[in-house]
Every structure is written in C-alpha cells, then in structure tokens.
Enzyme design. Structure first.
Site, PDB file in Angstrom:
ATOM      1  N   GLU A 120      -2.820  22.616   3.427  1.00 36.10           N
ATOM      2  CA  GLU A 120      -2.212  21.826   2.606  1.00 36.10           C
ATOM      3  C   GLU A 120      -2.750  22.315   1.430  1.00 36.10           C
ATOM      4  O   GLU A 120      -3.647  22.769   1.262  1.00 36.10           O
ATOM      5  CB  GLU A 120      -2.791  20.312   2.698  1.00 36.10           C
ATOM      6  CG  GLU A 120      -1.677  19.221   2.936  1.00 36.10           C
ATOM      7  CD  GLU A 120      -2.145  17.965   3.185  1.00 36.10           C
ATOM      8  OE1 GLU A 120      -1.350  17.171   3.651  1.00 36.10           O
ATOM      9  OE2 GLU A 120      -3.392  17.856   3.062  1.00 36.10           O
ATOM     10  N   GLY A 180       0.954  -1.216   0.061  1.00 38.12           N
ATOM     11  CA  GLY A 180      -0.001   0.044   0.098  1.00 38.12           C
ATOM     12  C   GLY A 180       0.935   1.319   0.148  1.00 38.12           C
ATOM     13  O   GLY A 180       2.107   1.203  -0.008  1.00 38.12           O
ATOM     14  N   LYS A 202       1.464  24.718   5.394  1.00 39.00           N
ATOM     15  CA  LYS A 202       2.136  25.142   6.759  1.00 39.00           C
ATOM     16  C   LYS A 202       1.244  24.354   7.793  1.00 39.00           C
ATOM     17  O   LYS A 202      -0.044  24.736   7.816  1.00 39.00           O
ATOM     18  CB  LYS A 202       1.941  26.650   6.644  1.00 39.00           C
ATOM     19  CG  LYS A 202       2.588  27.236   7.931  1.00 39.00           C
ATOM     20  CD  LYS A 202       2.803  28.754   7.669  1.00 39.00           C
ATOM     21  CE  LYS A 202       1.421  29.518   8.111  1.00 39.00           C
ATOM     22  NZ  LYS A 202       1.948  31.075   7.840  1.00 39.00           N
ATOM     23  N   HIS A 228      -4.184  14.804  14.922  1.00 33.90           N
ATOM     24  CA  HIS A 228      -3.026  15.657  14.966  1.00 33.90           C
ATOM     25  C   HIS A 228      -2.966  17.014  15.570  1.00 33.90           C
ATOM     26  O   HIS A 228      -2.355  17.467  16.390  1.00 33.90           O
ATOM     27  CB  HIS A 228      -2.537  15.985  13.609  1.00 33.90           C
ATOM     28  CG  HIS A 228      -2.484  14.858  12.343  1.00 33.90           C
ATOM     29  ND1 HIS A 228      -1.976  13.646  12.980  1.00 33.90           N
ATOM     30  CD2 HIS A 228      -2.773  14.623  11.087  1.00 33.90           C
ATOM     31  CE1 HIS A 228      -1.910  12.588  12.041  1.00 33.90           C
ATOM     32  NE2 HIS A 228      -2.285  13.364  10.918  1.00 33.90           N
ATOM     33  N   TYR A 288       2.083  13.142  14.141  1.00 35.08           N
ATOM     34  CA  TYR A 288       2.459  14.340  14.279  1.00 35.08           C
ATOM     35  C   TYR A 288       3.207  14.474  15.709  1.00 35.08           C
ATOM     36  O   TYR A 288       4.109  15.497  15.927  1.00 35.08           O
ATOM     37  CB  TYR A 288       1.109  15.302  14.424  1.00 35.08           C
ATOM     38  CG  TYR A 288       0.909  15.978  13.149  1.00 35.08           C
ATOM     39  CD1 TYR A 288       0.845  15.167  11.876  1.00 35.08           C
ATOM     40  CD2 TYR A 288       1.158  17.427  13.102  1.00 35.08           C
ATOM     41  CE1 TYR A 288       0.833  15.876  10.760  1.00 35.08           C
ATOM     42  CE2 TYR A 288       1.004  17.887  11.807  1.00 35.08           C
ATOM     43  CZ  TYR A 288       1.099  17.387  10.564  1.00 35.08           C
ATOM     44  OH  TYR A 288       1.016  18.015   9.544  1.00 35.08           O
ATOM     45  N   ARG A 339      -1.898  -8.603  -0.048  1.00 37.51           N
ATOM     46  CA  ARG A 339      -2.800  -9.342  -0.774  1.00 37.51           C
ATOM     47  C   ARG A 339      -2.143  -9.463  -2.274  1.00 37.51           C
ATOM     48  O   ARG A 339      -2.095 -10.707  -2.738  1.00 37.51           O
ATOM     49  CB  ARG A 339      -4.144  -9.016  -0.742  1.00 37.51           C
ATOM     50  CG  ARG A 339      -4.927  -9.375   0.329  1.00 37.51           C
ATOM     51  CD  ARG A 339      -6.327  -9.089   0.412  1.00 37.51           C
ATOM     52  NE  ARG A 339      -6.549  -7.390   0.479  1.00 37.51           N
ATOM     53  CZ  ARG A 339      -7.467  -6.912   0.995  1.00 37.51           C
ATOM     54  NH1 ARG A 339      -8.338  -7.399   1.487  1.00 37.51           N
ATOM     55  NH2 ARG A 339      -7.458  -5.406   0.832  1.00 37.51           N
TER      56      ARG A 339
HETATM   57  C1  BG6 Z   1      -2.624  12.201   7.436  1.00 40.89           C
HETATM   58  C2  BG6 Z   1      -3.729  12.612   6.623  1.00 40.89           C
HETATM   59  O1  BG6 Z   1      -2.691  11.823   8.632  1.00 40.89           O
HETATM   60  O2  BG6 Z   1      -1.573  13.522   7.506  1.00 40.89           O
HETATM   61  C3  BG6 Z   1      -3.557  13.400   5.266  1.00 40.89           C
HETATM   62  O3  BG6 Z   1      -4.402  11.430   6.634  1.00 40.89           O
HETATM   63  C4  BG6 Z   1      -2.542  14.630   5.405  1.00 40.89           C
HETATM   64  O4  BG6 Z   1      -4.824  13.723   4.767  1.00 40.89           O
HETATM   65  C5  BG6 Z   1      -1.259  14.155   6.291  1.00 40.89           C
HETATM   66  O5  BG6 Z   1      -2.143  14.901   4.292  1.00 40.89           O
HETATM   67  C6  BG6 Z   1      -0.216  15.140   6.699  1.00 40.89           C
HETATM   68  O6  BG6 Z   1       0.661  14.859   7.306  1.00 40.89           O
HETATM   69  P1  BG6 Z   1       2.058  15.612   7.112  1.00 40.89           P
HETATM   70  O7  BG6 Z   1       3.187  14.947   7.637  1.00 40.89           O
HETATM   71  O8  BG6 Z   1       2.367  15.650   5.302  1.00 40.89           O
HETATM   72  O9  BG6 Z   1       1.879  17.231   7.409  1.00 40.89           O
END
Ligand code: BG6
Length: 478
Positions: free
Chosen positions: A214, A14, A338, A238, A177, A45
């Site tokens: 994001e 995955g 950010k 997070h 996080y 799988r």
């Molecule tokens: C994941 C979420 O837990 O955290 C995602 O499922 C998100 O949607 C990601 O993009 C963000 O993680 P990072 O470490 O890129 O800030």
C-alpha cells in the site's frame, strides 16, 4: 434473495460504514440485487439529522450518470438514522419500534444487522440486539468485521460471548478479501484447468509469494493501528485467507461447509511461525522529508516498535506442500499499491539451455486484475537464444465491458442469500490465530526491532535476501 430484509447498520456514522457499507448497499440497490423496498436504518452514538446523515451516506458514492443520480435519491428515501448508546436497552427499544414500523410498510420478514463497529462495543451491541431486537420466527443475520480478537485467547473469548447470543448460522464474519474478484477466481483457476491443477504441488512448485503493498501510511488511524500492527491488520486475515485458497484440496462441492472444511484442514497443518522466518519493518520519513514517518503520527505512542511492514514464511505440512515456503509480505507506505500471488515453479532439469528463468503464474488481485504466466520462449531470430515472456490475461483488455463488483457488494449479497462460503467460520479463525499468536507475543514484548524504511520505498533492507533465502529466484538476467 429469499427474504425481504430490513438492514440495520450499527456504527453508521463511522468510516467503514461511510466508505464501504453504504456504497456497497447502494451498488446492490442500483443494480437491483437489493429488493427495491429494502429499508436501511443507520444507528450510532453521534446525533445527526436526516440531511446530515444523507450527506454522510452519499459521501463516497460515485455518481457518473443521471441514472445514478436518480437511483441515489430513491435510495436515500429508504435510509433513515437513529442515534443511541451501544448499551442502553431503551435506545435499542426505540430502534425496535423503528424496525417494526418499517416492517409494517415494506412487508420485510428478515433482519440483517451490520456491525461496522470498534471491537470494544461488539459484545455490548450484540447483547442489546439479542435482548431487544431479536424476534422468534424472524430470520436474523449478523455481519461482523475484524478485528476478531488480538490473539487466540481473546478471539476465543469473543467467539464464546458472541456464540452465546447468536448461532454460527446467523453470524457472518467478513474478511473483505474473500469478496475480491481475483480471490474468488482462485478456485476456478485451480480446479477448472488441467494445466494448472496438475502441477499445483511440491513436485513442480518451488515457492509461493503472496504480497500486499500500500502507498498510504496510517494517516490518522495510528491509534487503532498501533495496537494491532500490520500482521494483525492484514497478514493474519487477508493474506492467510488467500493462502488457504491457493493451498487447499479440492472441496467436495462448492457448498459453504465443504469449502470451509478444506480451508481449515490447511490451517491446521501449518505450525506457528518461527522468529527466524519473520522480517519486520516500520516506515520512517520519505527520502525528501515531505512524508511523515510512522512515529511522527501524533496518534502513535512515542518509541512504538509496532511493525508497518512484515514478511513471514509459512510451511504446510501435508502431502501436497511439504517443504514449499509460502512467503507472505505486507506493508504500508511503500512504493506502490499492489496485491498479487506469485507461484514460482522449480528449475528445469538438465543442461540443454543456460540462463533460464523459472515459470511463474502470477495472479494480480489489484489493481488492474490479471493472470499471467511467465514462460521461456525462443527469442525471434536466427539463434537459439531463450527469452522470458508472458502469457498475459489482463482483465481490462479481455473483459473490457464487464464491471468488477466491489468486494463488499459481493459479500453483502452472499449474506442476504445466506451463503457462508466467503465468510470466516469460527474454527477457521481459531486455527488462524494458532499460527500467529506465538510470534505476535514475541513482537508485542518488543523482542524484534523493526528495520526502518523510507516512506515510499520498496520496504526494509533485507527483503530481497529474505525472499531469496526462502526460495525465490529472480531469474534471467540481461
Ligand atoms: C483493511 C485494513 O482490512 O484492509 C487496512 O485494516 C487496509 O489497513 C485495507 O488498508 C486494504 O483493503 P483494500 O481492499 O483497499 O486492499
């Protein structure tokens, strides 16, 4: 690390395994944090031969030097793959045979099962592992990844089922996080600095903003995402984890249970979020029409009201925080990437100066890790004009040769060291769901319409008013 582990990655074909788990394992191997005899077995799988598997493992591993290249080829020799179903004892017995063979050659005495799996197969896999791959006297660790349920009931059900198979000591629930450098820095900033520690309360602080932005949309993950929405995807885990570290009392020690006890205490005094304290958004096409809207994603059901942006205000009812709004904001398809924590202090009292801005401590989690303090200063010159300025600790200039570890490297190493401090405990998860479950039910029933915002914009209209309503002041104006 006390034991020599055999690592088994379930769900090895995955996305998570490819993007995070294998690169992190390689990082640990390359920097010699992982015993050089550690074997890694992938299980999933999909049918794959060794060469295809190696391609899959290496896809996201960054190779910069000849040394990296050599390390990767050594690392790949330690990796093998086996395909199998997630609920067939027979297949898990083949896996058991493979583990035992590996143990014979490497001398490993412990097993780490990393479940990089969709939630629908958590329990079948955990059950199969317990039945076929659990040996008395062999140290066994299980890493699991969110989503840990959809709400309080389903999370409890999952906890109960998993708890019947593995002990809390054996389970490591990842919230990546908690592995991020700046999130780990929070305890040091707060508890190792008098100048911060002594003002860290409702007497000095007006409001706290925790923001995750994001630039990317759901991009093919629409099916998964639509079931969960941004609150379950990012905010309930997070951002709430960051909140607890910002808000908790000093723990008795840095021991895992002491730290987690304090985090749970914070969560337990946060009442469920009210409808008036939430603002939702969903992204539409970009202004130039080039980027698709959320509903244009073919994997998203037509007319979905799932939020891709959310702002919510939480209150902590205790002596330290009573009355201080904690505003959590997160969204996809925004103008920038950010994550930051912004602690805004109260106005200076008295009227000696006009046009002042509030002090702020800003902890930039990513990108470009930094801590900076916004403060008033005299504008150089003959007058007595005030000007807002920054005391700036940017990691790139202060620690330019240090490498900031990847969150997953830090967490996998913690699990191998049997340190639970940066993993989510069962009662913590329960308390977190209690805060969010009522509002999620309201949202799932379609009672709140998300405001559409353009892909690449700053978010839905009304965000500035929302944060202003919950205390945030923009400060000095030209
Ligand atoms: C994941 C979420 O837990 O955290 C995602 O499922 C998100 O949607 C990601 O993009 C963000 O993680 P990072 O470490 O890129 O800030």
């Amino acid at each position: 690390v006390k034991h020599l582990y055999t690592v088994v990655v379930l769900g090895a074909s995955g996305d998570l395994a490819k993007k995070k788990t294998f690169p992190a394992l390689f990082g640990l191997y390359k920097n010699k944090y992982l015993d050089q005899k550690t074997h890694i077995i992938g299980y999933a799988r999909t049918k794959m031969d060794q060469a295809t598997f190696e391609g899959h493992v290496s896809k996201y591993i960054k190779i910069k030097t000849e040394e990296d290249k050599a390390a990767l080829s050594q690392f790949l020799k330690l990796c093998s793959y086996q395909d199998g179903q997630y609920d067939k004892d027979q297949d898990f017995q083949v896996l058991e045979k493979e583990i035992q063979d590996v143990e014979k050659t490497s001398g490993a005495t412990a097993r780490l099962f990393y479940m990089a799996l969709p939630p629908s197969v958590f329990i079948p896999v955990a059950t199969s592992l317990k039945k076929n791959n659990y040996r008395k006297g062999v140290v066994t660790r299980l890493i699991v990844e969110k989503p840990f349920g959809m709400d309080l009931d389903s999370s409890r059900k999952l906890a109960k089922e998993l708890g019947a198979l593995f002990t809390e000591e054996e389970i490591y629930r990842i919230d990546h996080y908690l592995g991020k450098e700046m999130v780990k820095n929070l305890m040091i900033l707060r508890f190792a600095n008098v100048i911060f520690g002594s003002v860290w309360n409702r007497h000095s602080i007006d409001n706290i903003q925790i923001t995750f932005k994001e630039k990317i949309g759901t991009e093919g993950r629409g099916g998964y995402f639509d079931e969960f929405g941004i609150i379950r995807d990012v905010m309930q885990n997070h951002l709430l984890q960051i909140l607890t570290l910002v808000a908790m009392e000093p723990p008795v020690s840095l021991g895992a249970e002491d730290v987690r006890d304090e985090k749970v205490k914070v969560l337990r005094v946060i009442p469920p979020i009210e409808k008036e304290d939430v603002l939702l958004g969903q992204y539409g096409k970009s202004v130039d029409g080039k980027e698709p809207g959320y509903l244009d994603d073919k994997t998203v059901p037509k007319g979905s009201k799932t939020p891709t942006y959310a702002a919510a205000t939480l209150y902590i009812h205790n002596e330290r925080w009573s009355g201080v709004p904690f505003v959590l904001k997160c969204g996809k398809a925004l103008d920038q990437q950010k994550t930051e924590i912004r602690i805004q202090f109260k106005d200076v009292s008295g009227s000696l100066f006009t046009n002042l801005s509030r002090n702020e401590i800003v902890i930039r989690v990513q990108p470009n890790e930094a801590v900076y303090v916004k403060m008033m200063n005299k504008e150089p010159g003959l007058g007595m004009k005030t000007i807002i300025s920054d005391l700036d600790l940017s990691y790139s200039s202060r620690f330019n040769d240090s490498v900031i570890p990847e969150a997953y490297e830090s967490l996998i190493l913690d699990a191998l060291n049997e340190d639970h401090s940066n993993f989510v405990r069962d009662d913590e998860l329960d308390a977190a769901w209690k805060i969010f479950t009522p509002i999620l039910k309201t949202i799932d029933q379609g009672e709140i319409d998300p405001t559409v915002y353009a892909f690449g914009s700053r978010g839905p209209e009304g965000v500035s008013e929302f944060v202003a309503k919950h205390g945030y002041s923009r400060g000095q104006q030209e």
